[in-house]
Scaffold this motif. Sequence first.
Motif, PDB file in Angstrom:
ATOM      1  N   ASP A 149      -6.774   4.925  14.596  1.00 30.17           N
ATOM      2  CA  ASP A 149      -7.154   4.352  13.236  1.00 30.17           C
ATOM      3  C   ASP A 149      -7.702   2.876  13.583  1.00 30.17           C
ATOM      4  OD1 ASP A 149      -6.292   6.298  11.254  1.00 30.17           O
ATOM      5  OD2 ASP A 149      -4.299   5.856  11.697  1.00 30.17           O
ATOM      6  N   MET A 150      -7.565   2.639  14.836  1.00 27.10           N
ATOM      7  CA  MET A 150      -8.210   1.046  15.124  1.00 27.10           C
ATOM      8  C   MET A 150      -9.624   1.225  15.300  1.00 27.10           C
ATOM      9  SD  MET A 150      -5.484  -0.596  15.524  1.00 27.10           S
ATOM     10  CE  MET A 150      -4.870   0.054  14.152  1.00 27.10           C
ATOM     11  N   ARG A 155      -3.335   5.793   0.722  1.00 26.68           N
ATOM     12  CA  ARG A 155      -1.905   5.451   1.111  1.00 26.68           C
ATOM     13  C   ARG A 155      -2.003   4.957   2.681  1.00 26.68           C
ATOM     14  NH1 ARG A 155       3.269   5.501  -0.845  1.00 26.68           N
ATOM     15  NH2 ARG A 155       4.563   4.385   0.663  1.00 26.68           N
ATOM     16  N   ARG A 156      -2.737   5.890   3.346  1.00 19.92           N
ATOM     17  CA  ARG A 156      -2.675   5.642   4.761  1.00 19.92           C
ATOM     18  C   ARG A 156      -3.184   4.173   5.148  1.00 19.92           C
ATOM     19  NH1 ARG A 156      -2.660   9.154   9.112  1.00 19.92           N
ATOM     20  NH2 ARG A 156      -3.649   8.126  11.015  1.00 19.92           N
ATOM     21  N   VAL A 188      -3.951   2.092  -5.356  1.00 17.38           N
ATOM     22  CA  VAL A 188      -3.627   3.017  -4.113  1.00 17.38           C
ATOM     23  C   VAL A 188      -3.551   4.331  -4.370  1.00 17.38           C
ATOM     24  CG1 VAL A 188      -2.036   3.415  -2.366  1.00 17.38           C
ATOM     25  CG2 VAL A 188      -2.345   1.113  -3.125  1.00 17.38           C
ATOM     26  N   VAL A 189      -4.255   5.378  -3.971  1.00 14.10           N
ATOM     27  CA  VAL A 189      -4.199   6.865  -4.291  1.00 14.10           C
ATOM     28  C   VAL A 189      -3.171   7.463  -3.434  1.00 14.10           C
ATOM     29  CG1 VAL A 189      -5.379   9.170  -4.364  1.00 14.10           C
ATOM     30  CG2 VAL A 189      -6.630   7.032  -4.906  1.00 14.10           C
ATOM     31  N   THR A 190      -2.073   7.896  -4.084  1.00 18.96           N
ATOM     32  CA  THR A 190      -0.998   8.528  -3.193  1.00 18.96           C
ATOM     33  C   THR A 190      -0.162   9.280  -3.937  1.00 18.96           C
ATOM     34  OG1 THR A 190       0.957   7.519  -2.009  1.00 18.96           O
ATOM     35  CG2 THR A 190       0.328   6.356  -3.891  1.00 18.96           C
ATOM     36  N   ASP A 210     -11.014   9.241   3.853  1.00 18.28           N
ATOM     37  CA  ASP A 210     -10.542  10.477   3.122  1.00 18.28           C
ATOM     38  C   ASP A 210     -10.553  10.281   1.340  1.00 18.28           C
ATOM     39  OD1 ASP A 210      -9.310  13.195   3.505  1.00 18.28           O
ATOM     40  OD2 ASP A 210      -7.612  12.182   2.267  1.00 18.28           O
ATOM     41  N   VAL A 211     -10.201   9.234   0.944  1.00 18.39           N
ATOM     42  CA  VAL A 211     -10.319   8.785  -0.265  1.00 18.39           C
ATOM     43  C   VAL A 211     -11.784   8.733  -0.807  1.00 18.39           C
ATOM     44  CG1 VAL A 211      -9.821   7.195  -2.211  1.00 18.39           C
ATOM     45  CG2 VAL A 211      -7.873   8.109  -0.643  1.00 18.39           C
TER      46      VAL A 211
END
Length: 198
Positions: free
Chosen positions: A21-22, A70-71, A91-93, A138-139
Amino acid sequence: MTRVIMQAVVSVDGFIARPDDMPGPLFDWYGNGDVELTANDAGWTFHVSQASHDYVQPFWDAVSVTVIGRRLFDMTNGWNGVPGAGDHLVVVTHRPLPQEWLAQHPDAPFHTAGTVESGIARAAELAGDGLVCVCAGDVGGQAFTAGLVDEVFMDVAPVVLGEGKRFFGDHADAVLLQDPAEAVQGERVLHLRYRVRR
């Protein structure tokens, strides 16, 4: 009418982050110039080339609402309750935001949605005639596949990561874009803007 933009810095081979994720060298261009670039009230200040500033600053200033997954929220600790761009953040979670975080940031203009569709709808409602920016990944890929994205903005860094998190996540179907509406060469970055063909 609300416009929905999908945006991120991306490698030449289509990745927005390494597997951990960096971003690695993708963000190097945020510090290779002498013109100050600021992000909303988040307190972020960068130094970029004049060309990058003249392209990015008006875009950031025009964003009314940002939509993230959310990530990204968890990785950034919700940017300490201040959206990086815009007045609100959605935030989609499938999980509620942490109670401890909510207690620390009771006035944060953050909203949650259980699906990408409801997240984009909520963002559009909050934005009115303003701009909605959905972060790539992803979102963003889900929003793109669902036909909810009007334009794609890519800040292409001259980097090949070889693997990592894809710009469109794992959700994008084949879609034709229009010819680039804008292409701006910065220092170690190429800013591209595409409209989605309807």
